[in-house]
Structures are given as structure tokens and as C-alpha cells.
Write a protein that holds these residues in place. Structure first.
Motif, PDB file in Angstrom:
ATOM      1  N   THR A   2      24.721  81.089  33.664  1.00  0.00           N
ATOM      2  CA  THR A   2      24.386  80.617  34.996  1.00  0.00           C
ATOM      3  C   THR A   2      24.419  79.102  35.049  1.00  0.00           C
ATOM      4  O   THR A   2      24.378  78.423  34.020  1.00  0.00           O
ATOM      5  CB  THR A   2      22.992  81.102  35.411  1.00  0.00           C
ATOM      6  OG1 THR A   2      22.022  80.528  34.538  1.00  0.00           O
ATOM      7  CG2 THR A   2      22.914  82.615  35.389  1.00  0.00           C
ATOM      8  N   LYS A   3      24.479  78.566  36.244  1.00  0.00           N
ATOM      9  CA  LYS A   3      24.562  77.133  36.423  1.00  0.00           C
ATOM     10  C   LYS A   3      23.324  76.425  35.873  1.00  0.00           C
ATOM     11  O   LYS A   3      23.427  75.393  35.213  1.00  0.00           O
ATOM     12  CB  LYS A   3      24.724  76.824  37.911  1.00  0.00           C
ATOM     13  CG  LYS A   3      25.041  75.392  38.217  1.00  0.00           C
ATOM     14  CD  LYS A   3      25.175  75.206  39.714  1.00  0.00           C
ATOM     15  CE  LYS A   3      26.291  74.290  40.044  1.00  0.00           C
ATOM     16  NZ  LYS A   3      26.434  74.086  41.487  1.00  0.00           N
ATOM     17  N   SER A   4      22.139  76.983  36.121  1.00  0.00           N
ATOM     18  CA  SER A   4      20.916  76.346  35.618  1.00  0.00           C
ATOM     19  C   SER A   4      20.843  76.419  34.094  1.00  0.00           C
ATOM     20  O   SER A   4      20.392  75.476  33.451  1.00  0.00           O
ATOM     21  CB  SER A   4      19.685  77.004  36.236  1.00  0.00           C
ATOM     22  OG  SER A   4      19.615  78.368  35.871  1.00  0.00           O
ATOM     23  N   TRP A  61      32.329  76.659  28.722  1.00  0.00           N
ATOM     24  CA  TRP A  61      33.329  75.912  29.470  1.00  0.00           C
ATOM     25  C   TRP A  61      33.174  76.177  30.959  1.00  0.00           C
ATOM     26  O   TRP A  61      32.824  77.274  31.384  1.00  0.00           O
ATOM     27  CB  TRP A  61      34.729  76.321  29.055  1.00  0.00           C
ATOM     28  CG  TRP A  61      35.125  75.914  27.672  1.00  0.00           C
ATOM     29  CD1 TRP A  61      34.331  75.416  26.695  1.00  0.00           C
ATOM     30  CD2 TRP A  61      36.428  75.999  27.113  1.00  0.00           C
ATOM     31  NE1 TRP A  61      35.054  75.191  25.558  1.00  0.00           N
ATOM     32  CE2 TRP A  61      36.336  75.539  25.788  1.00  0.00           C
ATOM     33  CE3 TRP A  61      37.644  76.421  27.593  1.00  0.00           C
ATOM     34  CZ2 TRP A  61      37.432  75.476  24.947  1.00  0.00           C
ATOM     35  CZ3 TRP A  61      38.739  76.378  26.758  1.00  0.00           C
ATOM     36  CH2 TRP A  61      38.629  75.893  25.446  1.00  0.00           C
ATOM     37  N   SER A  62      33.480  75.190  31.757  1.00  0.00           N
ATOM     38  CA  SER A  62      33.449  75.380  33.211  1.00  0.00           C
ATOM     39  C   SER A  62      34.706  76.126  33.643  1.00  0.00           C
ATOM     40  O   SER A  62      35.690  76.201  32.909  1.00  0.00           O
ATOM     41  CB  SER A  62      33.376  74.032  33.920  1.00  0.00           C
ATOM     42  OG  SER A  62      34.597  73.335  33.781  1.00  0.00           O
ATOM     43  N   LEU A  66      38.768  76.292  32.129  1.00  0.00           N
ATOM     44  CA  LEU A  66      39.424  77.543  31.763  1.00  0.00           C
ATOM     45  C   LEU A  66      40.634  77.866  32.631  1.00  0.00           C
ATOM     46  O   LEU A  66      41.463  78.688  32.256  1.00  0.00           O
ATOM     47  CB  LEU A  66      38.431  78.695  31.862  1.00  0.00           C
ATOM     48  CG  LEU A  66      37.360  78.749  30.787  1.00  0.00           C
ATOM     49  CD1 LEU A  66      36.340  79.815  31.121  1.00  0.00           C
ATOM     50  CD2 LEU A  66      37.978  79.008  29.440  1.00  0.00           C
ATOM     51  N   PHE A  67      40.739  77.235  33.783  1.00  0.00           N
ATOM     52  CA  PHE A  67      41.776  77.571  34.743  1.00  0.00           C
ATOM     53  C   PHE A  67      43.181  77.335  34.190  1.00  0.00           C
ATOM     54  O   PHE A  67      44.055  78.196  34.323  1.00  0.00           O
ATOM     55  CB  PHE A  67      41.551  76.773  36.031  1.00  0.00           C
ATOM     56  CG  PHE A  67      42.431  77.199  37.156  1.00  0.00           C
ATOM     57  CD1 PHE A  67      42.246  78.423  37.762  1.00  0.00           C
ATOM     58  CD2 PHE A  67      43.450  76.383  37.613  1.00  0.00           C
ATOM     59  CE1 PHE A  67      43.047  78.831  38.803  1.00  0.00           C
ATOM     60  CE2 PHE A  67      44.258  76.777  38.651  1.00  0.00           C
ATOM     61  CZ  PHE A  67      44.059  78.002  39.246  1.00  0.00           C
TER      62      PHE A  67
END
Length: 87
Positions: A2-4, A61-62, A66-67
Motif C-alpha cells: 500500500t501507499k502508506s 518498485w512504483s 515497472l511500466f
């Protein structure tokens, strides 16, 4: 992740989280290979264990990071399939 949870990750807690996550794919792989050994060849648990294990290296990784690799993999597999009949 999660972001947090990602914002609170330190290198030491990151390694601890990865080691906790590794227990699950090792269990899935072991159970899948046990099923395979007794003759159930349609089992996919061992594949899931490998995929989750590999994914544990990328979970911090964000999506932006990964894109690009995902696009490269998709492009490569499509080219191999269409040009060479590889898959």
C-alpha cells in the motif's frame, strides 16, 4: 504494497518484509511439487510459488518503474509469437 506502507519502508524493514513474503511461495512450491510427485500433473501451485518469489523482488518498485519492463516483455513476446511462432 500500500501507499502508506511504501512511504514507511526502510531498507532493513524492506528485507524483513521480503523474507516474510518468501515463506509463502516456498510453501506453495513445496506443496505443488508434492502434488506433482504423486501424479497430479494439472497442479499450478508450484508455478504460483515461483511467480510470487520473483515478484517479491519488485514489490517496492512504483508502477512507473515497472511500466517500461512490462512493455518490453509484452513487445518481445508478441514479436516472438508473430514473427517466429515461438509461443
Amino acid at each position: 504494497m500500500t501507499k502508506s506502507a511504501r512511504s514507511q519502508v526502510s531498507p532493513s524493514s524492506d528485507n524483513e518484509s521480503r523474507q516474510v513474503i518468501w515463506k509463502r511461495p516456498i510453501f506453495l512450491f513445496a506443496v505443488g511439487m508434492l502434488f506433482y510427485a504423486v501424479g497430479w500433473t494439472g497442479d499450478i501451485l508450484h508455478y504460483n510459488g515461483v511467480y510470487i518469489f520473483v515478484d517479491s523482488f519488485f514489490y517496492v518498485w512504483s508502477w512507473k518503474t515497472l511500466f517500461i519492463p512490462v512493455l518490453v516483455i509484452l513487445d518481445t513476446t508478441q514479436n516472438l509469437q508473430l514473427k517466429d511462432g515461438f509461443f
